[in-house]
Design a protein around this motif. Structure first.
Motif, PDB file in Angstrom:
ATOM      1  N   VAL A 116      -4.856  21.498  -0.581  1.00 30.99           N
ATOM      2  CA  VAL A 116      -6.304  21.337  -0.768  1.00 30.99           C
ATOM      3  C   VAL A 116      -6.693  19.914  -0.387  1.00 30.99           C
ATOM      4  O   VAL A 116      -6.190  18.944  -0.964  1.00 30.99           O
ATOM      5  N   ILE A 117      -7.606  19.812   0.560  1.00 27.86           N
ATOM      6  CA  ILE A 117      -8.015  18.497   1.051  1.00 27.86           C
ATOM      7  C   ILE A 117      -9.362  18.058   0.466  1.00 27.86           C
ATOM      8  O   ILE A 117      -9.772  16.910   0.620  1.00 27.86           O
ATOM      9  N   THR A 185      -3.765   7.583  -7.128  1.00 27.05           N
ATOM     10  CA  THR A 185      -2.658   7.020  -6.345  1.00 27.05           C
ATOM     11  C   THR A 185      -2.261   7.946  -5.204  1.00 27.05           C
ATOM     12  O   THR A 185      -1.951   7.491  -4.099  1.00 27.05           O
ATOM     13  N   LYS A 186      -2.276   9.247  -5.460  1.00 28.22           N
ATOM     14  CA  LYS A 186      -1.948  10.206  -4.394  1.00 28.22           C
ATOM     15  C   LYS A 186      -3.062  10.263  -3.365  1.00 28.22           C
ATOM     16  O   LYS A 186      -2.803  10.336  -2.158  1.00 28.22           O
ATOM     17  N   THR A 190      -0.214   8.085  -1.549  1.00 25.25           N
ATOM     18  CA  THR A 190       1.017   8.869  -1.399  1.00 25.25           C
ATOM     19  C   THR A 190       0.810  10.356  -1.198  1.00 25.25           C
ATOM     20  O   THR A 190       1.794  11.094  -1.081  1.00 25.25           O
ATOM     21  N   GLY A 191      -0.420  10.838  -1.171  1.00 28.07           N
ATOM     22  CA  GLY A 191      -0.665  12.276  -1.068  1.00 28.07           C
ATOM     23  C   GLY A 191      -0.548  12.802   0.345  1.00 28.07           C
ATOM     24  O   GLY A 191      -0.079  12.125   1.270  1.00 28.07           O
ATOM     25  N   ALA A 195      -6.133   8.266   1.757  1.00 18.28           N
ATOM     26  CA  ALA A 195      -7.304   7.587   2.312  1.00 18.28           C
ATOM     27  C   ALA A 195      -6.913   6.408   3.186  1.00 18.28           C
ATOM     28  O   ALA A 195      -7.598   6.096   4.158  1.00 18.28           O
ATOM     29  N   ALA A 196      -5.821   5.752   2.847  1.00 20.14           N
ATOM     30  CA  ALA A 196      -5.390   4.593   3.634  1.00 20.14           C
ATOM     31  C   ALA A 196      -5.124   4.963   5.086  1.00 20.14           C
ATOM     32  O   ALA A 196      -5.299   4.150   5.991  1.00 20.14           O
TER      33      ALA A 196
END
Length: 261
Positions: A116-117, A185-186, A190-191, A195-196
């Protein structure tokens, strides 16, 4: 004595504000996302496998870029000068972001059997607000820099923090993580769609939305630029994949990312 009113005229350009090309792209992105999630796998082979291969990854990238375009259009569209979006426009974007975030978190919480995005998209909307004040050129420059720096910074940071108590502590006090299992955090680092790494697409989309997309010249320039970037991207990947050692590093990076999920 009353003053006669001038006749009201309606032109096609004035009554229709939608850009057909953007709607077509949105349709392709949605169909591609459906195909990637519920369609056959690329390993099926043949024509079907080839088409499925095209949908994986590329549909979500197109979706993210179009999200940036939509944010630009609802906050002023084409404009040559920078400036703050109106308060009502900012409130609409915040409301949309929070609603999408809530829907995405709920779908994740109930165990939807696909990635799921939507929760990520909700955060993208909120993070994109500061970039709505910039012109197309500025957004393109920011997106280009972040496209290089963002994924590397996310990879290094997440690996430095992996196995430490920092991420666990943040997740423990994060109501979003406690609700859906995918907290800040995800979503940021890390997800599946951090977003990064994905914000450059949103920012580039905002830059596109600040252009005059009704101009034939602009459209031709975008086609040429898109083709050039595709050749550059795939060509660079092809060359780097044939440098001894880099393929192994990329494989190990992928395994580390899977371990963190």
């Amino acid at each position: 004595m009353s003053v006669p009113r001038p006749p009201t005229t309606f032109s096609k350009s004035a009554s229709i504000h939608r850009i057909v090309g953007i709607d077509v792209a949105r349709g392709l992105a949605v169909l591609g996302m459906f195909a990637a999630h519920v369609g056959p796998t690329p390993e099926s082979g043949g024509v079907v496998g080839g088409l499925m291969y095209l949908t994986h990854g590329r549909s979500s990238i197109l979706f993210a870029t179009l999200a940036g375009v939509s944010l630009a259009l609802i906050s002023g569209g084409n404009r040559s000068t920078a400036g703050e979006p109106k308060g009502s426009q900012t409130r609409r974007i915040i409301a949309r972001g929070l609603v999408v975030l809530a829907i995405g978190a709920t779908l994740t919480a109930i165990g939807t059997p696909v990635q799921v995005i939507l929760a990520y998209y909700g955060v993208y909307f909120l993070l994109a607000i500061p970039f709505l004040r910039f012109t197309a050129r500025t957004n393109f420059l920011i997106a280009a820099v972040l496209a290089i720096v963002g994924p590397i910074a996310a990879f290094i940071t997440s690996n430095l923090l992996y196995g430490t108590s920092v991420l666990e502590t943040i997740d423990r006090f994060d109501p979003l993580d406690r609700y859906s299992g995918e907290g800040i955090t995800k979503i940021v680092l890390t997800g599946n769609y951090p977003a990064a790494a994905w914000m450059p697409l949103i920012i580039a989309g905002i830059g596109l939305g600040r252009l005059d997309l009704t101009s034939t010249m602009v459209r031709r320039q975008l086609v040429a630029a898109g083709a050039g970037l595709a050749v550059l991207g795939y060509g660079t990947a092809w060359v780097l994949g044939r440098i001894p050692g880099l393929a192994l590093i990329a494989q190990r990076a992928g395994l580390l990312a899977q371990r963190r999920q």
